[in-house]
Enzyme design. Sequence first.
Site, PDB file in Angstrom:
ATOM      1  N   GLY A  13       0.805  -1.221   0.000  1.00 20.25           N
ATOM      2  CA  GLY A  13       0.000   0.000   0.000  1.00 20.25           C
ATOM      3  C   GLY A  13       0.829   1.257   0.000  1.00 20.25           C
ATOM      4  N   GLU A  14       2.097   1.185   0.356  1.00 21.00           N
ATOM      5  CA  GLU A  14       2.943   2.373   0.425  1.00 21.00           C
ATOM      6  C   GLU A  14       3.423   2.736  -0.975  1.00 21.00           C
ATOM      7  OE1 GLU A  14       7.071   3.766   2.653  1.00 21.00           O
ATOM      8  OE2 GLU A  14       5.991   1.990   3.354  1.00 21.00           O
ATOM      9  N   ALA A  15       3.295   4.027  -1.326  1.00 18.44           N
ATOM     10  CA  ALA A  15       3.619   4.477  -2.682  1.00 18.44           C
ATOM     11  C   ALA A  15       5.088   4.278  -3.008  1.00 18.44           C
ATOM     12  CB  ALA A  15       3.230   5.946  -2.845  1.00 18.44           C
TER      13      ALA A  15
END
Length: 1546
Positions: free
Chosen positions: A668-670
């Site tokens: 989920g982390e860009a």
Amino acid sequence: MSASQSLGGQSRCGRVIGPSLDKIIKNAAWRKHSHIVSACKSALDKLETIPSAPSPVSADPPSPLLGLSLSDSDFVLQPLILALDSAYGKIVEPALECAFRLFSLNLVHAEIGDVAGYGDQASAGGGSGSILRLLQGVCKSGGIGEEAIELGVLRVALAAVRSPCLLIRGDCLLHLVRTCYNVYLGGQNGTNQICAKSVLAQIVVIVFSRAEEDSMAVSFKTVSVSELLEFTDKNLNEGSSIHFCQNFVNEVVDANDGTAVNKNLELHSTSDLQNGDVPGVKEDEKHELSDAESTDGAKSGGGSKIREDGFLLFKNLCKLSMKFSTQEQTDDQILLRGKILSLELLKVVIDNGGPIWRTNERFLSAIKQFLCLSLLKNSALSVMAIFQLQCSIFMSLLSKFRSGLKAEIGIFFPMLVLRVLENVLQPSFLQKMTVLNLLEKISQDSQILIDIFVNYDCDLDAPNIFERTVNGLLKTALGPPAGSATTLSPAQDITFRHESVKCLGTIVKSMGGWMDQQLRIGESSHTRFPESDVSTEAHSTSNGEDAAVSDYDFHPEVNPEFSDATTLEQRRAYKMELQKGIALFNRKPSKGIEFLIGTKKLGGSPEEIAAFLKNASGLNETVIGDYLGERDEFPLKVMHAYVDSFNFKEMDFGESIRFFLRGFRLPGEAQKIDRIMEKFAERYCKCNPSSFTSADTAYVLAYSVIMLNTDAHNNMVKDKMSKADFIRNNRGIDDGKDLPEEYLGALYDQIVKNEIKMSSDSPAQQSKQANSLNKLLGLDGILNLVTGKQTEEKALGANGLLIKHIQEQFKAKAGKSESTYHSVTDIAILRFMVEVCWAPMLAAFSMTLDQSDDRLATAHCLQGFRYAVHVTAIMGMQTQRDAFMTSVAKFTYLHCAADMKQKNVDAVKAIILIALEDGNHLQEAWEHILTCLSRIEHLQLLGEGAPTDASFLTASNGETEERTPKPIGLSSLKKKGTIQNPAVMAVVRGGSYDSTTVGVNSSGPVTPEQLSNFISNLNLLDQIGNFELNHVFVHSQQLNSEAIVAFVRALCKVAMSELQSPTDPRVFSLTKIVEIAHYNMNRIRLVWSRIWNVLSDFFVSVGLSENLSVAIFVMDSLRQLAMKFLEREELANYNFQNEFLRPFVIVMQKSNSAEIRELIVRCISQMVLSRVSNVKSGWKSVFLIFTAAAADERKNIVLLAFETMEKIVREYFPYITETEAMTFTDCVRCLLAFTTSRFNNDVSPNAIAFLRFCAVKLAEGELLSNGKSISDGSTSDAAEGGGEVVLNAETFINKDEPSSFWVPLLAGLSKLTSDSRLAIRKSSLEVLFSILKDHGHVFSSEFWIAVFNSIVLPIFNFVSEKEVPVRDDQSSPSARSSQSEGSTWDSETASVAAHCLVDLFVSFFDVVRPQLPGVVLIITGFIKSPVQGTASTGVAALVRLTDDLGIRLSEHEWRLIYVGLKEATESTIPGFLKVLGTMDNIEFTRYSQTDLEMDSDHGLSSDDIEDDNLHTAAYVISRMKSHIAVQLLLIQLIYPPLKRSSKSIF
């Protein structure tokens, strides 16, 4: 002959067809069916012209009807076909009857195949066209709807297929089957529907029986209608419908000349076929059948057509079972019934499948391709009948085809069985009961259990089926957790619990049966036995016909070498550690990787880790994505290696992303997504250099595609991105240029229509626990399919891709090396299985036995305990065995009898059975069994009202009568007054299982209710009689050598705890020890010796007990054993009697109780005197006991022992050394011990006299003739503790062994010469020298030298000690009294000793001549004494020596004597001068008055001083007289020797 009988002419076919045609004519409507009537009449006329036995005419193609030409056959069959096509019931019925008889009488010989093909052939004159049209008419008439017509159609269809002369193939066969289907699905009569199902099942049996043998002449089984109704259609049974349908099928199958013949419905043996007997075929038809078969064989090319038909039918049945309702009509009950019927027929096929299904690759592939797919698709349905059929089919697959369906079973078992089994809170009752029944059947086949564990639990890529099954059964047995919500009623929950316990018990029973079978096979490996001899009850399959054939016997891919238990252990250990690492990775990725690298399950390079993340099953895809997105150096390298492992060459960009992302979920982390997409773009451009201008383009486009995928398929996004938006967002990304709109539009459509997702993604959400477990086993996607929202008839629709994916999994697993099916015969595999299942089984059995009072449930638990102990005991698994034994022993509740129930009595019975069945392997667990038996006996004694053992084991005999309670019966127990009895109170109060004494730590009054319960429970124990109780001990004779030692050790331990009880000592086990020893006394010496080592330590330990009564009882028990043992004869040179009596010796030596010591002496005396002829090596222990008794402080013990010793020596001396001469040494040592007894007046002199007696016996040679000489080491042992007499053992070794028997006797007497008692000194001196003189002639010269040096001369050591001149401090008269009595002899003893010495020396002078210096030294020692008496003794001895020897002495020897005299003379002068000097110091002067006053001041008077001087002077004068007398004796002595020496010299 009647008219009806003459219709149709003389041919066989005419006699069948004619009456039917006549009936058609009569029943037809003349106007409507005129053409049928006309055809019938023509056919009848034709039949009349046909002879009964026409000459054979070759025809091509051949005629279908026997005895008719092809044209005639078509002509006479045409009216029947027309009648069937008329759809008029009255003329259809006779046509059907005619067709039935033609087929059942084997009058039709043909092969019928494809409908269209044979229709063309018929128009061209083919031989089978008319038969095909006839069958088509039969099928068409099935749609009329009349019940009678339906039955007729079914009869004809079954008769046609059953006929061995008619091969129905292809579409025609399917048409017949479909017709029967229609009757079943469309019929209104329940009986007809059951008949249709039965006919279909029988057709299936016939077709596949023929396919099995690839022949038309086969035997087959008649179906059982009641079995067909096991799962469905029970509501169709209308009273006698089952009976009617069974007779219907039997009539068709057994039809012969139109009559039914009784026939065995079971499958005929293949021997019938080998003998040429074809069941169901008439004798006169055999030649016709053989002709037809030969024709068929020529046409079909060796019978492949028959198997092709079977394959086709199987394939179509599978397809029928996979038909689902349409979306427009979701509740199609007819379709559902058809599906269920197809599954039932498939079950019949699989149940009756033989070896061809396991060996023919095409049939096995059909099972994988069609049947497994059917099971997979139908698993999504919640219809109970379908689920039951699936489970039944799965059971057959597991029993027969597991070796070829390893991957498929690995999928279906969790899907069908474990999914339901592990649902504890909200299961379907019927589903779970079906699963439990299935598991019970599986559990009954031990080989299935073993194979499941070996091929799944020990396989790295397979689920742990066996472990999960056992754990699931445990969860079911324990029931829903407390406080949890459940849909089960209490009755349903109890049913589940009992069934699961039953399954667990069956599992362990099967394991035990398989183990026993393998052990018997191993024992009979050198001898071939029939297969039935090694079969076991537990090793059986549900299908009797295949029970003798193992599944893997038909599969060459089974690995026969994979039977090494060590390899299995390594594989399973590897799997367990790998799964542990995967589970750790799913929680903490870096920790998991470190663990796997540390345990060498994974290499340390980034490439190896990337391959693991890509290929390993069970990894959490989200965790993989998070790990790959880390920016640390090592995870970054792993991510690069992971991406580089993909090959995107010539792949579309969208498909490349889809292919790349199917193995993990993007984090989920860009920033993490950025790193992954950046590397993906680089890899894609590297694989496709011409795709984009630069990798930046691919990077931006990849990011855009991910955003589009999220936007299009996330329900939370309301405003969806359009195609124009997507194209606009990606303008100028190709190095400032736009990508083609067509390319971007196509990419957009592809993503929107087909979401990019992982391969295991599914719309159904799973719980966290189930998700992790199923992912670990690789089953998450499959279970999503099964556990989704279901309707009774739901099309899979979107799940089609998932099913396709599962099929791909099947193929992928089949290609792996681990898919090889392994078999194992090494029973060591059970060790690993037990390690998996023992704890769940123990918990389930214990919990159920504790909480349930149901007899059946507790019986299953106790049976489970029995077999668990059996397996663990034989496998040597001590911890597990003891755990099961402890549990079942605790459940006997014998430690708290007031709470006992019937189940506890059953546990006692189980304990006894375990002892009888597995006694050879129980080892330490015997203690639990024997403890229970002890407690049973205690309770039974209380129930009988007998006094307790404690009442007889009180402190003193005088108190026994007072303390002995009166007998307490059951009737008297009910009275309140008897409650106060301590023994009853203690038992009623109870205690813990581990407490040695029941009720010791409990306190408080006993209520009448408790006593009442106790009395009723005593009545329960009446089920266990004395026979059962004693049978365990009697059976000890059957135990092997290791087991009997363990049994005795445990019995001793229990007996010790009984006897050491502080409040209630008991002797039950002690009495059993005596019995056991008696039962096993005839065992071989080696085993009995080991048994006695244990018993000996026990008797010693208890014999030294502080409780005198207990010790006396134990010693008496030992006496009983010894008496029994001494009845057996012992051969020479054995030492076991000595070992047997060793406890008496140790207790005698260590006991502080005079009563015990006296008892031992009495016991030994009784045994020896009553069994004296049998005592051999036991003499050593006997003499050791009497030796200890000789030193006892109690006179009666000493006298009793000596009395026995006296009798032994006097009357039984030959027995002492009969087999072992060393016992003479022990006897002598014992007598010597008596000589030192403090009760010398009674014992010691007699003991010395017996020593003389022993010497006489020794001299007479009895010892040497009766016994074997002692070992070299015995001499030194015999002379131990010699005191002043120091024996040099080397002197007697290897010299003259027979003479060495004299050593202990002579050494003991030599030691006695220094005894403090005068009488003993004199007696021992006389006896010693008397023995030497009387029996010295038997001594060798070497032995004489040793005797003089070690025995005779050391006696006179005190003489040389007195050579020291008398000092001043010794000159006082009081000095003599300071010498101890034992340190010197009186003059009389010295005279006797000197006389004996000289006499002995003179008597054996020729032998002991070298000892003259020593003798002279002793004599001169006497002479040197300042005491006149001693010196006179020496002078007299020297005179005698010189007188007796005289001229026999040489010059050298005379010189030796004179030198000694000279030294003796010179030694007297210093003493004499010293005495004279003392006289000079004595002054007699007068004192002045002043001196006297001064002396008086100091306490001295003149009289005192004068008296002292007078005493001193008197002493000095006496000494002077003595010295002068000695000098005179010396002067008198010198001349006679001088004279004799001069004569001898000159």
